[in-house]
Design a protein around this motif. Structure first.
Motif, PDB file in Angstrom:
ATOM      1  N   ALA A 102       0.849  -1.187   0.000  1.00 31.15           N
ATOM      2  CA  ALA A 102       0.000   0.000   0.000  1.00 31.15           C
ATOM      3  C   ALA A 102       0.885   1.236   0.000  1.00 31.15           C
ATOM      4  N   GLU A 103       0.326   2.346  -0.462  1.00 32.83           N
ATOM      5  CA  GLU A 103       1.006   3.633  -0.370  1.00 32.83           C
ATOM      6  C   GLU A 103       0.835   4.146   1.054  1.00 32.83           C
ATOM      7  N   ALA A 104       1.917   4.660   1.628  1.00 36.62           N
ATOM      8  CA  ALA A 104       1.868   5.191   2.990  1.00 36.62           C
ATOM      9  C   ALA A 104       2.788   6.394   3.095  1.00 36.62           C
ATOM     10  N   THR A 105       2.488   7.269   4.028  1.00 35.91           N
ATOM     11  CA  THR A 105       3.327   8.432   4.282  1.00 35.91           C
ATOM     12  C   THR A 105       4.579   7.993   5.025  1.00 35.91           C
ATOM     13  N   THR A 106       5.726   8.480   4.555  1.00 35.46           N
ATOM     14  CA  THR A 106       6.985   8.238   5.255  1.00 35.46           C
ATOM     15  C   THR A 106       7.609   9.586   5.593  1.00 35.46           C
ATOM     16  N   VAL A 107       8.332   9.607   6.707  1.00 30.73           N
ATOM     17  CA  VAL A 107       9.010  10.822   7.158  1.00 30.73           C
ATOM     18  C   VAL A 107      10.481  10.479   7.354  1.00 30.73           C
ATOM     19  N   LEU A 108      11.361  11.205   6.663  1.00 34.71           N
ATOM     20  CA  LEU A 108      12.807  11.019   6.764  1.00 34.71           C
ATOM     21  C   LEU A 108      13.387  12.236   7.472  1.00 34.71           C
ATOM     22  N   SER A 109      14.121  11.979   8.559  1.00 31.51           N
ATOM     23  CA  SER A 109      14.710  13.089   9.312  1.00 31.51           C
ATOM     24  C   SER A 109      15.913  13.652   8.573  1.00 31.51           C
ATOM     25  N   PRO A 110      16.246  14.914   8.832  1.00 26.95           N
ATOM     26  CA  PRO A 110      17.495  15.456   8.296  1.00 26.95           C
ATOM     27  C   PRO A 110      18.667  14.840   9.065  1.00 26.95           C
ATOM     28  N   PRO A 111      19.885  14.896   8.528  1.00 22.22           N
ATOM     29  CA  PRO A 111      21.037  14.321   9.227  1.00 22.22           C
ATOM     30  C   PRO A 111      21.302  15.037  10.552  1.00 22.22           C
ATOM     31  N   ALA A 112      21.627  14.255  11.578  1.00 25.72           N
ATOM     32  CA  ALA A 112      21.955  14.806  12.898  1.00 25.72           C
ATOM     33  C   ALA A 112      22.759  13.775  13.682  1.00 25.72           C
ATOM     34  N   GLU A 113      23.462  14.230  14.691  1.00 22.21           N
ATOM     35  CA  GLU A 113      24.247  13.338  15.546  1.00 22.21           C
ATOM     36  C   GLU A 113      23.364  12.620  16.571  1.00 22.21           C
ATOM     37  N   SER A 114      22.319  13.302  17.039  1.00 23.16           N
ATOM     38  CA  SER A 114      21.411  12.724  18.021  1.00 23.16           C
ATOM     39  C   SER A 114      20.018  13.299  17.800  1.00 23.16           C
ATOM     40  N   VAL A 115      19.027  12.413  17.615  1.00 24.75           N
ATOM     41  CA  VAL A 115      17.656  12.813  17.320  1.00 24.75           C
ATOM     42  C   VAL A 115      16.706  12.143  18.298  1.00 24.75           C
ATOM     43  N   LEU A 116      15.871  12.955  18.945  1.00 29.55           N
ATOM     44  CA  LEU A 116      14.792  12.426  19.769  1.00 29.55           C
ATOM     45  C   LEU A 116      13.521  12.557  18.954  1.00 29.55           C
ATOM     46  N   THR A 117      12.864  11.425  18.666  1.00 27.79           N
ATOM     47  CA  THR A 117      11.598  11.414  17.943  1.00 27.79           C
ATOM     48  C   THR A 117      10.495  11.089  18.929  1.00 27.79           C
ATOM     49  N   LEU A 118       9.499  11.954  18.996  1.00 29.57           N
ATOM     50  CA  LEU A 118       8.324  11.730  19.842  1.00 29.57           C
ATOM     51  C   LEU A 118       7.134  11.480  18.931  1.00 29.57           C
ATOM     52  N   ILE A 119       6.424  10.391  19.168  1.00 31.76           N
ATOM     53  CA  ILE A 119       5.183  10.089  18.461  1.00 31.76           C
ATOM     54  C   ILE A 119       4.074  10.254  19.492  1.00 31.76           C
ATOM     55  N   VAL A 120       3.199  11.235  19.262  1.00 36.08           N
ATOM     56  CA  VAL A 120       2.135  11.541  20.220  1.00 36.08           C
ATOM     57  C   VAL A 120       0.789  11.316  19.535  1.00 36.08           C
ATOM     58  N   PRO A 121       0.124  10.190  19.837  1.00 36.24           N
ATOM     59  CA  PRO A 121      -1.176   9.920  19.220  1.00 36.24           C
ATOM     60  C   PRO A 121      -2.286  10.736  19.874  1.00 36.24           C
ATOM     61  N   GLY A 122      -3.309  11.049  19.075  1.00 32.25           N
ATOM     62  CA  GLY A 122      -4.500  11.687  19.623  1.00 32.25           C
ATOM     63  C   GLY A 122      -4.480  13.201  19.632  1.00 32.25           C
ATOM     64  N   THR A 123      -3.392  13.827  19.156  1.00 29.30           N
ATOM     65  CA  THR A 123      -3.342  15.286  19.126  1.00 29.30           C
ATOM     66  C   THR A 123      -2.493  15.770  17.965  1.00 29.30           C
ATOM     67  N   GLY A 124      -2.841  16.934  17.447  1.00 27.60           N
ATOM     68  CA  GLY A 124      -2.055  17.570  16.401  1.00 27.60           C
ATOM     69  C   GLY A 124      -1.243  18.726  16.948  1.00 27.60           C
ATOM     70  N   ASP A 125      -1.306  18.924  18.271  1.00 28.74           N
ATOM     71  CA  ASP A 125      -0.624  20.067  18.868  1.00 28.74           C
ATOM     72  C   ASP A 125      -0.116  19.742  20.273  1.00 28.74           C
ATOM     73  N   PRO A 126       0.820  18.786  20.400  1.00 31.71           N
ATOM     74  CA  PRO A 126       1.336  18.491  21.747  1.00 31.71           C
ATOM     75  C   PRO A 126       2.238  19.638  22.216  1.00 31.71           C
ATOM     76  N   GLU A 127       2.091  20.014  23.461  1.00 33.36           N
ATOM     77  CA  GLU A 127       2.936  21.065  24.032  1.00 33.36           C
ATOM     78  C   GLU A 127       4.183  20.406  24.615  1.00 33.36           C
ATOM     79  N   VAL A 128       5.360  20.900  24.188  1.00 36.27           N
ATOM     80  CA  VAL A 128       6.624  20.350  24.666  1.00 36.27           C
ATOM     81  C   VAL A 128       7.420  21.469  25.315  1.00 36.27           C
ATOM     82  N   THR A 129       7.871  21.237  26.541  1.00 38.59           N
ATOM     83  CA  THR A 129       8.722  22.205  27.230  1.00 38.59           C
ATOM     84  C   THR A 129       9.983  21.491  27.692  1.00 38.59           C
ATOM     85  N   ARG A 130      11.065  22.260  27.811  1.00 41.53           N
ATOM     86  CA  ARG A 130      12.357  21.698  28.198  1.00 41.53           C
ATOM     87  C   ARG A 130      12.921  22.498  29.350  1.00 41.53           C
TER      88      ARG A 130
END
Length: 172
Positions: A102-130
């Motif tokens: 099947a055709e599906a959406t894929t997401v390729l990250s840009p090059p980086a030394e360290s990447v944190l990927t967060l997958i948050v189901p149920g929202t299109g606007d998760p608030e992230v603070t550091r």
């Protein structure tokens, strides 16, 4: 509530990669921290369900939808915690099973030394603070706090749910 956390190291194309994965259940989140040695770079590729279509792609945040339901992929550079923009989003053919595609959406990250990927189901606007070595993410199930260590991956997870108080789970 205990959340599974996994950490492994593999080697591809002569570069060692360490991956730490923290999995939440229900309407929570999944956090994946990928790192390579200094001077190297990685790119990760995410495949989403064929029913999901891209709603927006900006500033390191890709929002996908199936009707009114949303899921957000958020990528941050580590250890700074700054958004990592520049994802390549495209439709690709994926295998669903034996001789099923099947055709599906894929997401390729840009090059980086360290990447944190967060997958948050149920929202299109998760608030992230550091703050310091801690990240707080607002999910539909409440706020989730993550602490990471460059050598250990995810050091602990502190979910805070309204009315439930605060529960600390240490993962080493």
């Amino acid at each position: 509530m205990m959340r599974p956390c996994y950490r492994f190291t593999d080697t591809a194309y002569g570069v060692s990669r360490t991956r730490s994965v923290l999995v939440g259940h229900g309407a929570d989140l999944m956090a994946v921290l990928d790192s390579v040695p200094a001077g190297s770079a990685l790119r990760n590729l995410w495949h989403f369900a064929p029913s999901l279509t891209v709603v927006s792609n900006r500033d390191g945040q890709v929002v996908l939808a199936d009707g009114e339901w949303r899921v957000t992929l958020l990528q941050l550079t580590m250890p700074s915690g700054r958004p990592l923009g520049g994802q390549t989003v495209r439709a690709e053919t994926i295998a669903l099973g034996y001789l099923r595609q099947a055709e599906a959406t894929t997401v390729l990250s840009p090059p980086a030394e360290s990447v944190l990927t967060l997958i948050v189901p149920g929202t299109g606007d998760p608030e992230v603070t550091r703050s310091g070595g801690r990240l707080s993410v607002r999910t539909p199930g409440g706020h989730v706090s993550l602490r990471w260590d460059p050598d250990l991956g995810f050091a602990d997870r502190v979910p805070v749910h309204p009315g439930d108080g605060q529960v600390k789970t240490t993962v080493r």
